[in-house]
Design an enzyme around this catalytic site. Structure first.
Site, mmCIF file in Angstrom:
data_model
loop_
_atom_site.group_PDB
_atom_site.id
_atom_site.type_symbol
_atom_site.label_atom_id
_atom_site.label_comp_id
_atom_site.label_asym_id
_atom_site.label_seq_id
_atom_site.Cartn_x
_atom_site.Cartn_y
_atom_site.Cartn_z
ATOM 1 N N CYS A 144 0.879 -1.179 0.000
ATOM 2 C CA CYS A 144 0.000 0.000 0.000
ATOM 3 C C CYS A 144 0.912 1.224 0.000
ATOM 4 O O CYS A 144 1.101 1.868 1.026
ATOM 5 C CB CYS A 144 -0.927 -0.006 1.206
ATOM 6 N N ALA A 165 1.358 4.360 -1.864
ATOM 7 C CA ALA A 165 1.162 5.804 -2.024
ATOM 8 C C ALA A 165 1.035 6.477 -0.650
ATOM 9 O O ALA A 165 0.490 5.874 0.277
ATOM 10 C CB ALA A 165 -0.084 6.078 -2.869
ATOM 11 N N GLY A 187 4.303 7.400 -1.208
ATOM 12 C CA GLY A 187 5.597 6.960 -1.705
ATOM 13 C C GLY A 187 6.804 7.274 -0.862
ATOM 14 O O GLY A 187 7.928 6.953 -1.258
ATOM 15 N N SER A 188 6.634 7.874 0.312
ATOM 16 C CA SER A 188 7.801 8.212 1.140
ATOM 17 C C SER A 188 8.541 6.960 1.593
ATOM 18 O O SER A 188 9.776 6.899 1.562
ATOM 19 C CB SER A 188 7.360 9.030 2.356
ATOM 20 N N LYS A 189 7.789 5.945 2.022
ATOM 21 C CA LYS A 189 8.430 4.699 2.461
ATOM 22 C C LYS A 189 9.040 3.961 1.274
ATOM 23 O O LYS A 189 10.103 3.348 1.400
ATOM 24 C CB LYS A 189 7.416 3.806 3.183
ATOM 25 N N ASP A 198 -0.450 0.272 -5.242
ATOM 26 C CA ASP A 198 -1.518 0.993 -4.560
ATOM 27 C C ASP A 198 -2.829 0.709 -5.269
ATOM 28 O O ASP A 198 -2.868 0.575 -6.503
ATOM 29 C CB ASP A 198 -1.266 2.498 -4.521
ATOM 30 N N ASP A 243 1.920 -1.551 5.062
ATOM 31 C CA ASP A 243 1.506 -0.354 5.795
ATOM 32 C C ASP A 243 0.055 -0.094 5.397
ATOM 33 O O ASP A 243 -0.226 0.646 4.472
ATOM 34 C CB ASP A 243 2.410 0.825 5.431
ATOM 35 N N CYS A 249 -1.014 3.699 11.448
ATOM 36 C CA CYS A 249 -0.918 4.946 12.214
ATOM 37 C C CYS A 249 -2.144 5.025 13.121
ATOM 38 O O CYS A 249 -2.891 6.003 13.101
ATOM 39 C CB CYS A 249 -0.804 6.156 11.299
#
Length: 764
Positions: free
Chosen positions: A169, A171, A173-175, A201, A256, A309
């Site tokens: 998952c 987007a 895209g930081s990870k 995604d 995530d 989160c």
């Protein structure tokens, strides 16, 4: 390019916003939320008030320095040496903020944190310069704005350069960007990493956001797909160059998952108003399904990280416990207490309370009212063997521990092949131990292979039926349906099962090494004989190949699979060569794209590479079409001798003659500013002029670090009258260059046209 809007037919006119309207600040209180988490005993009574009050404080700014190891260190040293020393003890209107500081637990000081009020950013010249620097470097992808706790899951994946990694998952895209950096961490000279990054995604639009976030990392090992993560398809991969048939499995998987997000209260104040007891219930089963599919696609011995989160045990420990029990001993929680030692965390929960949507505590599923049981699952309650599952090995990160957001992370290791639980198969009450699971590995592997074969066979059969089924097969008035018989739902199409709706993607077509275009640019740029010329591809079936992409061997093995139609690939490959039409005769009409130049420089002959010094770089930055006569006399003869077409300019600060002279704009720095490593960039040579093939953002970033003005804008640090004068002079130079007989838009491709082409390809 600006944002596009589409107006619906007969839609009411858009309501104009009242410029004098005031907005009521969100009241950061929610009695149900407080009561719920107090009942969960997520921390001691003494610690609770500190935690609760910390949730009401705005989240500080955090960012991560991206890119290859050497490049990231250069940006890091710029932050440490150019800005931090000047940002201490600055007071504006009586407000004093702490200077930026590295996150204690992030490796190599590449994660940073600072908490500065907006008034300070606007009124303090020192902080304004720092903010402008962050914006410029973020535009070119050297810095990524990312919440601190979001950086944790990729670090716990323990990625090596040869690993195949899936981000289920992905987007925005930081990870994924972190994962790419880890796969490329030990880049070897003249070698493409053997690893693979598959970023997926379920939302088609968000997948393009993901592409934008990761494209500047220029990885030929990246694939972006668009699927429901819980239904990632199975493939039979094409044999690699060694003749080995690599399975479509991964060494590392990041799950995530979508969640209620109540741990983002500091960043998303609206959660205070929107939180309800039922917010996590609708996601619980989806989270289990995603995690289970990730485990299925994980290699034995591999590691999968599950994260949310959310503070809610229904989305966290309940999902982990259910997955461990389904795995029946083939999966174990990894103790990562020794990893990231300076990260403060709390252990996972082994017991929790289950609430109904109405806020009532229920001890077991049988106590739920009969008419509501369909919305609840047994896995929402803590299992009887929760104490034996080592749930304390999970990580709970709370905001008050290190001034961050909240997060939950669980790290699993797959110890044996996993078989999806079957209601008709007897299941032991207690999960088997690792040794017991290992003893039957061969038997289970065979069972898994058969299961995958049946899955692929069934999917193929359904696809065939999807295309041949008559439209009225399941209608009530169809003569094939007798009165009183059960009417079955029509089968879902392959797109509905595996790929989210979206525009049809262009095919990926590989070019043979003997293709005329490949032979042309290989000869012109002098590509090494060992370079894998059979890994170039295009995305157009037309005769004239415009954009040439390059992919790694791992990506090629997927794209060449006979089952590739199952995988909805949105984007892959690094743009390496672009066809450039020119009025002037050119031996090769392909120019090197800046996305692929760092990789291609290793394989290009020195015949097309021109070593330059700082003066030449500045000339290219400050004039859109500098003529050969504008360059120093010492280099004019070599520039004239270059054939028309694209060449590569290479600047090595270590070889600069006057490198030790002080930089007039960067105190304490040498003449080349903060550029310490070697730079390479593409340049188009017309008959008597040149053009640097960088976009506006890349030009500005380079000019800022060198401490010079740029043709696209005044220097962001100095600005003022001097910057305006420089910009005006640059515009005048551009105007005179535009009417030059030998320089046309075709001879010397403008940056704006290149940017529009990039955007068009992204949205194609």
């Amino acid at each position: 390019m600006g944002r596009r809007f589409s107006k619906r037919k007969n839609a009411p006119p858009r309501k104009e916003r009242d410029p004098n309207a005031t907005y009521t600040e969100v009241k950061k209180e929610n009695a149900q939320l407080e009561e719920y988490y107090k009942a969960q005993n997520i921390m001691s009574e003494e610690e609770w008030p500190i935690f609760w009050e910390h949730l009401k404080v705005t989240l500080p700014t955090t960012f991560r320095i991206t890119g290859t190891r050497s490049h990231a260190v250069e940006i890091r040293d710029t932050v440490k040496n150019a800005f931090v020393p000047h940002l201490s003890n600055i007071s504006v209107d009586g407000v004093v903020a702490n200077p930026p500081r590295p996150l204690a637990w992030y490796p190599d000081e590449l994660g940073w944190h600072f908490d500065v009020p907006r008034t300070l950013l606007k009124k303090s010249p020192e902080y304004a310069k720092f903010h402008q620097f962050l914006v410029a470097e973020t535009e070119v992808g050297n810095i990524s704005r990312q919440e601190a706790v979001s950086m944790i899951p990729p670090l716990l994946l323990d990625i090596q350069p040869q690993h195949w990694v899936m981000d289920m998952c992905a987007a925005p895209g930081s990870k994924t960007a972190q994962i790419i950096e880890m796969v490329h961490a030990n880049d070897q000279y003249k070698a493409v990493p053997a690893g693979l990054i598959l970023a997926n995604d379920s939302d088609y639009r968000r997948s393009h956001m993901l592409i934008h976030q990761t494209k500047r990392l220029q990885s030929p090992c990246l694939m972006v797909t668009n699927h429901d993560a819980s239904m990632m398809p199975s493939l039979k991969l094409a044999p690699n160059k060694a003749g080995e048939s690599v399975p479509f499995e991964f060494d590392r998987v990041l799950a995530d998952v979508p969640c209620s997000g109540d741990a983002t209260l500091r960043k998303n104040p609206m959660v205070w108003n929107n939180w309800t007891h039922g917010g996590a219930m609708g996601l619980h089963q989806t989270q289990i399904n995603i995690l289970q599919r990730g485990v299925q696609m994980l290699k034995v011995g591999g590691r999968i990280v599950y994260s949310t989160c959310s503070f809610n045990p229904m989305e966290n420990e309940a999902v982990v416990a259910e997955m461990l029990n389904r795995a029946n001993g083939t999966l174990e929680l990894v103790d990562v207490s020794n990893e990231l030692p300076q990260l403060k965390r709390r252990p996972g929960l082994s017991a929790w309370k289950m609430f109904t949507k109405e806020g009532q505590i229920v001890d077991k599923l049988e106590d739920v009212p009969t008419d509501a049981k369909g919305r609840y699952y047994p896995s929402m309650w803590a299992p009887k063997n929760a104490g034996e599952l080592h749930l304390e090995r999970c990580l709970r990160v709370y905001p008050h521990l290190q001034d961050t957001g909240g997060f939950f992370v669980a790290v699993f290791k797959k110890t044996a092949p996993f078989v999806v639980p079957n209601p008709n198969r007897p299941i032991t009450e207690k999960p088997a131990s690792s040794s017991e699971a290992s003893s039957s590995t061969a038997e289970v592997e065979e069972e898994v292979k058969e299961e995958v074969k049946e899955e692929v066979k069934e999917e193929t059969k359904e696809e065939s039926e999807d295309t041949t089924t008559a439209g009225d097969k399941h209608k009530l008035d169809s003569p094939a349906v007798s009165e009183g018989s059960e009417v079955k739902k029509p089968r879902m199409s392959r797109a509905e099962r595996f790929g989210a709706p979206g525009p049809k993607e262009e095919p990926f077509l590989f070019l043979d090494a003997s293709n005329p275009d490949v032979e042309l640019f290989s000869r012109f740029y002098g590509l090494d004989e060992d370079f894998p010329k059979d890994q170039f591809l295009v995305r157009s079936e037309g005769e004239k190949n415009k954009t040439i992409y390059f992919v790694s061997e791992a990506v090629k093995s997927i794209l060449k699979s006979e089952d590739i139609h199952r995988l909805k690939v949105v984007n892959t490959g690094v743009r390496t060569f672009i066809r450039q039409d020119s009025n002037s005769p050119a031996e090769c009409t392909f120019r090197v794209h800046n996305e692929g130049i760092a990789m291609m420089r290793q394989f290009v002959s020195n015949a097309r590479v021109m070593a330059v010094q700082l003066k030449e770089v500045i000339t290219l930055l400050q004039s859109p079409y500098p003529k050969i006569s504008e360059f120093p006399e010492a280099i004019q003869e070599r520039l004239t001798a270059l054939p028309t077409g694209c060449c590569i300019f290479e600047f090595d600060p270590a070889l600069e003659e006057n490198k030790d002279q002080p930089n007039p704009r960067w105190e304490g720095q040498g003449l080349t500013g903060f550029v310490k490593g070697k730079l390479v960039f593409p340049v188009w040579k017309a008959q008597v002029s040149f053009n640097m093939l960088l976009n506006k953002q890349e030009r500005r970033s380079l000019a800022m670090r060198l401490g010079v003005d740029c043709v696209d804008s005044p220097h962001v640090v100095e600005g003022g009258a001097k910057g305006t004068a420089a910009k005006k002079a640059a515009e005048e130079t551009a105007g005179s260059a535009d009417v030059s007989e030998d320089v046309s838009a075709e001879d010397s491709p403008m940056v704006e046209a290149d940017e529009e082409g990039d955007a068009a390809e992204e949205t194609a």
